[in-house]
Design a protein around this motif. Structure first.
Motif, PDB file in Angstrom:
ATOM      1  N   PRO A 175      19.232  64.468  73.238  1.00 12.29           N
ATOM      2  CA  PRO A 175      19.609  63.636  72.096  1.00 12.29           C
ATOM      3  C   PRO A 175      18.790  62.355  71.997  1.00 12.29           C
ATOM      4  O   PRO A 175      18.824  61.681  70.979  1.00 12.29           O
ATOM      5  N   ASP A 176      18.051  62.045  73.039  1.00 14.64           N
ATOM      6  CA  ASP A 176      17.253  60.826  73.061  1.00 14.64           C
ATOM      7  C   ASP A 176      15.833  61.153  73.526  1.00 14.64           C
ATOM      8  O   ASP A 176      15.610  62.137  74.216  1.00 14.64           O
ATOM      9  N   PRO A 177      14.866  60.331  73.115  1.00 13.51           N
ATOM     10  CA  PRO A 177      13.493  60.599  73.551  1.00 13.51           C
ATOM     11  C   PRO A 177      13.348  60.362  75.053  1.00 13.51           C
ATOM     12  O   PRO A 177      14.027  59.507  75.619  1.00 13.51           O
ATOM     13  N   GLN A 178      12.482  61.137  75.676  1.00 12.81           N
ATOM     14  CA  GLN A 178      12.231  61.032  77.119  1.00 12.81           C
ATOM     15  C   GLN A 178      10.741  61.170  77.389  1.00 12.81           C
ATOM     16  O   GLN A 178      10.054  61.916  76.691  1.00 12.81           O
ATOM     17  N   ARG A 179      10.287  60.508  78.402  1.00  9.68           N
ATOM     18  CA  ARG A 179       8.897  60.705  78.848  1.00  9.68           C
ATOM     19  C   ARG A 179       8.776  62.098  79.473  1.00  9.68           C
ATOM     20  O   ARG A 179       9.694  62.564  80.133  1.00  9.68           O
ATOM     21  N   ALA A 180       7.635  62.726  79.268  1.00  6.15           N
ATOM     22  CA  ALA A 180       7.415  64.071  79.796  1.00  6.15           C
ATOM     23  C   ALA A 180       7.529  64.086  81.323  1.00  6.15           C
ATOM     24  O   ALA A 180       8.099  65.021  81.900  1.00  6.15           O
ATOM     25  N   GLY A 181       7.010  63.073  81.980  1.00  2.00           N
ATOM     26  CA  GLY A 181       7.079  63.011  83.445  1.00  2.00           C
ATOM     27  C   GLY A 181       8.507  62.940  83.953  1.00  2.00           C
ATOM     28  O   GLY A 181       8.854  63.566  84.962  1.00  2.00           O
TER      29      GLY A 181
END
Length: 158
Positions: free
Chosen positions: A39-45
């Motif tokens: 539901p929220d943006p996340q860094r790929a790492g």
């Protein structure tokens, strides 16, 4: 104490801390689904690290994951239904409906996007799918269609 007992105890403790009100197996299942449909943006790492923990059987939670799972569960979803909703949603172009959540997707420059769960939009989906007997894509299309009046057309200068 065996390593298996420690691993089980650690998984249970982490689930209780990060996922209050969820048993460890359910928390892990929601973790798997919300890793893919955050539901929220996340860094790929960060998502890669979360994925490794999930693959080891450890439930993890992003910032809005527990709230999302709580809301979705209250609307009649379980992780399998939530996954089915999102899989069907990905087959429908966001240009087809003003109500499509792709229009409200949260993105940041170096992050994988997130799509917030909107209870007011999706609360009837499980009933349409399970009780009324529509397939997942049709249930999604009907839900988006019924929500269209809540999303006004953009104004043009012509």
């Amino acid at each position: 104490m065996s390593a298996d007992f420690y691993d089980f105890d650690e998984k249970r403790r982490r689930a209780a801390e990060q996922w209050p009100g969820f048993d460890p197996a359910e928390a892990l299942h929601w973790s798997k689904v919300l890793l893919r449909h955050s539901p929220d943006p996340q860094r790929a790492g960060i998502k890669a690290q979360m994925s490794e923990a999930i693959n080891r059987g450890i439930p993890v939670a992003g910032p809005d994951w527990v709230r999302t799972a709580d809301s979705a569960r209250a609307d009649g979803f379980n992780p399998v239904l939530f996954q089915a909703l999102h899989e069907s949603l990905h087959t429908i172009s966001k240009e087809s409906f003003r109500s499509h959540p792709g229009h409200r997707q949260v993105t940041f420059k170096t992050y994988l996007p997130g799509t917030p769960y909107e209870s007011e939009l999706w609360s009837d989906w499980p009933k349409i799918f399970l009780t009324d007997g529509f397939d997942a894509r049709t249930a999604t299309t009907l839900t988006l269609l019924r929500a269209e009046p809540k999303f006004p057309r953009p104004h043009t200068n012509s």
